[in-house]
Design a protein around this motif. Structure first.
Motif, short mmCIF file in Angstrom:
data_model
loop_
_atom_site.label_atom_id
_atom_site.label_comp_id
_atom_site.label_asym_id
_atom_site.label_seq_id
_atom_site.Cartn_x
_atom_site.Cartn_y
_atom_site.Cartn_z
N HIS A 1 0.89 -1.18 -0.07
CA HIS A 1 0.10 0.02 -0.07
C HIS A 1 0.93 1.34 0.14
O HIS A 1 1.72 1.49 0.94
N LYS A 2 0.74 2.17 -1.18
CA LYS A 2 1.39 3.17 -1.19
C LYS A 2 0.74 4.51 -0.57
O LYS A 2 -0.52 4.76 -1.08
N PHE A 3 1.02 5.11 0.52
CA PHE A 3 0.30 6.19 0.94
C PHE A 3 0.37 7.48 0.33
O PHE A 3 -0.52 8.18 0.15
N SER A 4 1.66 7.70 -0.32
CA SER A 4 1.91 8.67 -1.30
C SER A 4 2.93 8.24 -2.38
O SER A 4 3.48 7.26 -2.44
N ASP A 5 3.34 9.23 -3.21
CA ASP A 5 4.58 9.04 -4.16
C ASP A 5 5.91 9.38 -3.53
O ASP A 5 6.72 9.03 -4.11
N ALA A 6 5.83 9.75 -2.28
CA ALA A 6 7.10 10.00 -1.62
C ALA A 6 8.18 8.71 -1.32
O ALA A 6 7.22 7.83 -1.01
N PRO A 7 9.18 9.04 -1.44
CA PRO A 7 10.13 7.59 -1.03
C PRO A 7 10.06 7.06 0.35
O PRO A 7 9.57 7.72 1.20
N HIS A 8 9.79 5.77 0.47
CA HIS A 8 9.74 5.22 1.74
C HIS A 8 8.55 5.45 2.25
O HIS A 8 8.04 4.99 3.47
N ASP A 9 7.26 5.74 1.64
CA ASP A 9 5.80 6.01 2.24
C ASP A 9 4.96 4.99 1.77
O ASP A 9 4.04 5.01 1.04
N TYR A 10 5.43 3.83 2.32
CA TYR A 10 4.50 2.60 2.08
C TYR A 10 4.38 1.67 3.17
O TYR A 10 5.16 1.66 3.98
N TYR A 11 3.47 0.66 2.89
CA TYR A 11 3.24 -0.15 4.01
C TYR A 11 3.30 -1.59 3.29
O TYR A 11 2.18 -1.83 2.44
N ASP A 12 4.10 -2.79 3.45
CA ASP A 12 3.90 -3.82 3.13
C ASP A 12 2.66 -4.73 3.54
O ASP A 12 3.03 -4.94 4.97
N ILE A 13 1.69 -5.25 3.15
CA ILE A 13 0.85 -5.88 3.66
C ILE A 13 0.70 -7.45 3.19
O ILE A 13 0.74 -7.66 2.11
N GLY A 14 0.47 -8.14 4.32
CA GLY A 14 0.61 -9.86 3.76
C GLY A 14 2.32 -10.13 3.62
O GLY A 14 2.92 -9.69 4.28
N ALA A 15 2.39 -10.95 2.65
CA ALA A 15 3.87 -11.57 2.32
C ALA A 15 4.39 -10.03 1.72
O ALA A 15 3.96 -9.37 1.06
#
Length: 189
Positions: free
Chosen positions: A48-62
């Motif tokens: 899941h990407k919260f925004s286009d900013a670098p490192h602004d994401y969360y890996d869900i599941g595997a």
């Protein structure tokens, strides 16, 4: 050649890999449909990407795939699909670990869950679990430290056991420390 149609249920890693295998076999008259209940492919693999900013994401599941023999087909799928992969670093001197908004330490209660550190778990339970985990897993840590290859071979022998199952049954031979997870156990060993 008779026409054959195959139905693949799910567009997760397994379903996509089956489709790539069927494509590579080039069987005359064979076609397939992939049925997927969600609006995207990938199954449990999702970032899941919260925004286009670098490192602004969360890996869900595997999200972490160890490069070990049993995962060869998964990595083959990644390569065939030209998926971009990034190295995953579980730990480094520059990586702080947080749990419940608290920094992890190397103490016996690293996540500050004990009552004495402001948590809600009785300190006696933290002490008991800390000892149990040490008794169960320190031998593997020592093997890995002494001879990583041999340590990994030993660790791989119990790879099919979850941590919970490993502790419940006393390890692969049943001779190790056991932990009773039933609610009525009162968190006793």
């Amino acid at each position: 050649m008779p026409v054959r149609k195959v139905c693949i249920v799910g567009a997760g890693v397994a379903g996509l890999y089956i489709a790539t295998i069927l494509d590579s076999l080039e069987i005359p008259g064979l076609s397939y449909d992939i049925l997927e209940s969600s609006d995207r492919v990938g199954g449990r693999m999702y970032t899941h990407k919260f925004s286009d900013a670098p490192h602004d994401y969360y890996d869900i599941g595997a999200m972490r795939y160890p490069c070990i023999k049993i995962m060869d087909r998964t990595f083959d799928l990644f390569e065939r699909m030209e998926l971009p992969l990034i190295n995953y670093y579980l730990d480094s001197d520059l990586t702080p670990s947080l749990f419940n908004d608290r920094f992890k330490s190397d103490e016996k209660d690293p996540y500050n869950v004990g009552v004495g550190k402001g948590g809600q778990v009785p300190d006696a339970v933290v002490d008991s679990v800390s000892k149990l985990l040490g008794d169960a897993f320190n031998p593997y840590k020592a093997l890995l430290k002494a001879d990583f290859k041999n340590g990994m071979e030993e660790l791989t022998k119990v790879d099919e056991l979850s941590t919970r199952e490993f502790l419940r049954c006393g390890g692969p031979d049943g001779k190790g420390p056991r932990y009773d997870f039933s609610p009525s156990s009162g968190w006793k060993r």
